[in-house]
Enzyme design. Structure first.
Site, mmCIF file in Angstrom:
data_model
loop_
_atom_site.group_PDB
_atom_site.id
_atom_site.type_symbol
_atom_site.label_atom_id
_atom_site.label_comp_id
_atom_site.label_asym_id
_atom_site.label_seq_id
_atom_site.Cartn_x
_atom_site.Cartn_y
_atom_site.Cartn_z
ATOM 1 N N THR A 14 0.817 -1.215 0.000
ATOM 2 C CA THR A 14 0.000 0.000 0.000
ATOM 3 C C THR A 14 0.853 1.268 0.000
ATOM 4 O O THR A 14 0.336 2.368 -0.243
ATOM 5 C CB THR A 14 -0.936 0.037 1.222
ATOM 6 O OG1 THR A 14 -0.154 -0.028 2.423
ATOM 7 C CG2 THR A 14 -1.914 -1.135 1.183
ATOM 8 N N GLY A 16 5.426 2.682 -0.019
ATOM 9 C CA GLY A 16 6.835 2.324 0.023
ATOM 10 C C GLY A 16 7.267 1.389 -1.094
ATOM 11 O O GLY A 16 6.852 1.522 -2.249
ATOM 12 N N ILE A 17 8.119 0.420 -0.739
ATOM 13 C CA ILE A 17 8.711 -0.485 -1.726
ATOM 14 C C ILE A 17 7.634 -1.247 -2.488
ATOM 15 O O ILE A 17 7.650 -1.309 -3.725
ATOM 16 C CB ILE A 17 9.681 -1.460 -1.037
ATOM 17 C CG1 ILE A 17 10.921 -0.702 -0.533
ATOM 18 C CG2 ILE A 17 10.097 -2.583 -1.984
ATOM 19 C CD1 ILE A 17 11.855 -1.557 0.310
ATOM 20 N N ASN A 89 6.765 -9.038 0.132
ATOM 21 C CA ASN A 89 7.459 -7.790 0.440
ATOM 22 C C ASN A 89 7.211 -7.288 1.858
ATOM 23 O O ASN A 89 8.043 -6.567 2.411
ATOM 24 C CB ASN A 89 7.008 -6.716 -0.563
ATOM 25 C CG ASN A 89 7.417 -5.328 -0.146
ATOM 26 O OD1 ASN A 89 8.578 -4.964 -0.230
ATOM 27 N ND2 ASN A 89 6.454 -4.540 0.327
ATOM 28 N N SER A 140 16.912 -8.619 2.274
ATOM 29 C CA SER A 140 17.707 -7.438 2.621
ATOM 30 C C SER A 140 19.173 -7.839 2.640
ATOM 31 O O SER A 140 19.515 -9.022 2.838
ATOM 32 C CB SER A 140 17.295 -6.918 4.005
ATOM 33 O OG SER A 140 18.182 -5.915 4.465
ATOM 34 N N TYR A 153 16.232 -8.296 13.606
ATOM 35 C CA TYR A 153 16.053 -8.064 12.171
ATOM 36 C C TYR A 153 16.966 -8.976 11.367
ATOM 37 O O TYR A 153 16.536 -9.590 10.383
ATOM 38 C CB TYR A 153 16.323 -6.597 11.855
ATOM 39 C CG TYR A 153 15.962 -6.210 10.440
ATOM 40 C CD1 TYR A 153 14.634 -6.153 10.039
ATOM 41 C CD2 TYR A 153 16.949 -5.894 9.508
ATOM 42 C CE1 TYR A 153 14.294 -5.797 8.744
ATOM 43 C CE2 TYR A 153 16.622 -5.533 8.214
ATOM 44 C CZ TYR A 153 15.296 -5.493 7.832
ATOM 45 O OH TYR A 153 14.961 -5.149 6.546
ATOM 46 N N LYS A 157 15.826 -11.808 8.588
ATOM 47 C CA LYS A 157 16.223 -11.699 7.184
ATOM 48 C C LYS A 157 17.210 -12.800 6.779
ATOM 49 O O LYS A 157 17.182 -13.259 5.625
ATOM 50 C CB LYS A 157 16.802 -10.312 6.899
ATOM 51 C CG LYS A 157 15.762 -9.199 6.962
ATOM 52 C CD LYS A 157 14.645 -9.405 5.934
ATOM 53 C CE LYS A 157 13.660 -8.252 5.903
ATOM 54 N NZ LYS A 157 12.605 -8.416 4.886
ATOM 55 N N VAL A 186 16.942 1.727 0.712
ATOM 56 C CA VAL A 186 15.862 2.044 -0.215
ATOM 57 C C VAL A 186 15.024 3.172 0.382
ATOM 58 O O VAL A 186 14.746 3.188 1.582
ATOM 59 C CB VAL A 186 14.948 0.816 -0.460
ATOM 60 C CG1 VAL A 186 13.874 1.161 -1.498
ATOM 61 C CG2 VAL A 186 15.756 -0.390 -0.900
#
Length: 237
Positions: A14, A16-17, A89, A140, A153, A157, A186
Site C-alpha cells: 500500500t 513504500g517499496i 514484500n 535485505s 532483524y 532476514k 531504499v
C-alpha cells in the site's frame, strides 16, 4: 515471460517499496493485487492507482495470519483467474541492542518478516505451479551482513534468505522460478521513516520494480536465484 495481463500478488504494497513495485508492474502491462493490513491503507493506495482501473485489485490481508493469505490468494484467483507472480514484500524492523530488544519486538519481526513469507508462499504454491510462475522474496542485505542493534532483524532476514533459496531448489522442479532480492538502502516508509529529498541517493522503490520486470523477462532457462542490489554511491554524510 510476456508480461501483458500477467497477474502479480504483492504483500505489504500500500506504500513504500511494495507500492513502487506495483506501479512499475502496472506500467509494464501486468494486472496487480496489492495488499495491506488495513482497509484504509488499501483504499488509499487503490485511489492513487485509479488510472489502472480494472487491472488493479486491493485486498486486506495480514501476512501473520495464514488463513488471511489463503483467502487473499483466492480473491486474486476469483478476480483474475490466475496468479503468475507472488512478491513477498511485507516487513518491519525494530533496531535495539539485544538487552533492550523485547520478546514482543522479536516476535513482531519473526511473525511478519519470516513466518509471513512462509504463509504467503504456502498459500500461493498451487497457483504458481498451475501458471509455471515466479516467486520473489524481498529480503535485505541484512540477510547476510549482521550489525549492532540488528539481532532480531538480522535473524528474520537471514531466515528469509535461507528459506527462499531452499524453496527455489524445491520449486524449480515444477518450472516455478524463485528469486531472493536483497536490497541495501531504499527510499521507503520503513521503520516509520518519511521519504524526503535527502533520500535521493538511495535505491528508489520503482528501481526495485524495474529489477523485477527485468527478472520476469529473463530467458526461461536462466534464473538469477539471489540478487544483491545497492545504491550506486554511498550515503550522504
Amino acid at each position: 515471460m510476456s508480461l501483458k495481463n500477467k497477474v502479480a500478488y504483492i504483500t505489504g504494497s500500500t506504500k513504500g517499496i511494495g507500492f513502487g513495485i506495483a506501479k512499475r508492474l502496472l506500467e509494464s502491462g501486468m494486472r496487480v493485487v496489492i495488499t495491506g493490513r488495513t482497509k484504509e491503507g488499501v483504499d488509499a493506495a487503490i485511489m492513487e492507482l485509479k488510472d489502472y482501473d480494472e487491472r488493479v485489485l486491493g485486498v486486506v490481508s495480514d501476512v501473520r495470519n495464514p488463513d488471511a493469505e489463503v483467502k487473499a490468494i483466492k480473491q486474486c484467483l476469483d478476480k483474475f483467474g490466475q496468479v503468475d507472480v507472488i512478491i513477498a514484500n511485507a516487513g518491519l524492523g525494530i533496531f535495539k541492542p539485544i538487552e533492550e530488544l523485547s520478546i514482543e519486538d522479536w516476535n513482531a519481526m519473526i511473525e511478519t518478516n519470516l513466518n509471513g513469507v512462509f504463509y504467503t508462499l504456502k498459500a500461493g504454491i498451487s497457483a504458481l505451479k498451475q501458471s509455471k510462475g515466479y516467486y520473489i522474496s524481498i529480503a535485505s542485505l541484512a540477510g547476510t551482513n549482521f550489525f549492532a542493534s540488528g539481532s532480531g532483524y538480522n535473524a528474520s532476514k537471514f531466515g528469509v534468505v535461507g528459506f527462499t533459496q531452499a524453496a527455489m531448489l524445491d520449486l524449480r522442479n515444477y518450472d516455478v522460478k524463485v528469486t531472493t532480492i536483497m536490497p541495501g538502502s531504499v527510499t521507503s516508509h520503513f521503520n516509520n521513516h518519511t521519504p524526503n529529498p535527502d533520500d535521493d541517493w538511495k535505491i528508489q522503490p520503482e528501481d526495485l520494480g524495474q529489477l523485477i520486470v527485468d527478472l520476469l523477462k529473463m530467458p526461461a532457462n536462466a534464473l538469477p536465484s539471489k540478487v544483491e542490489i545497492r545504491p550506486t554511491k554511498p550515503g550522504k554524510k
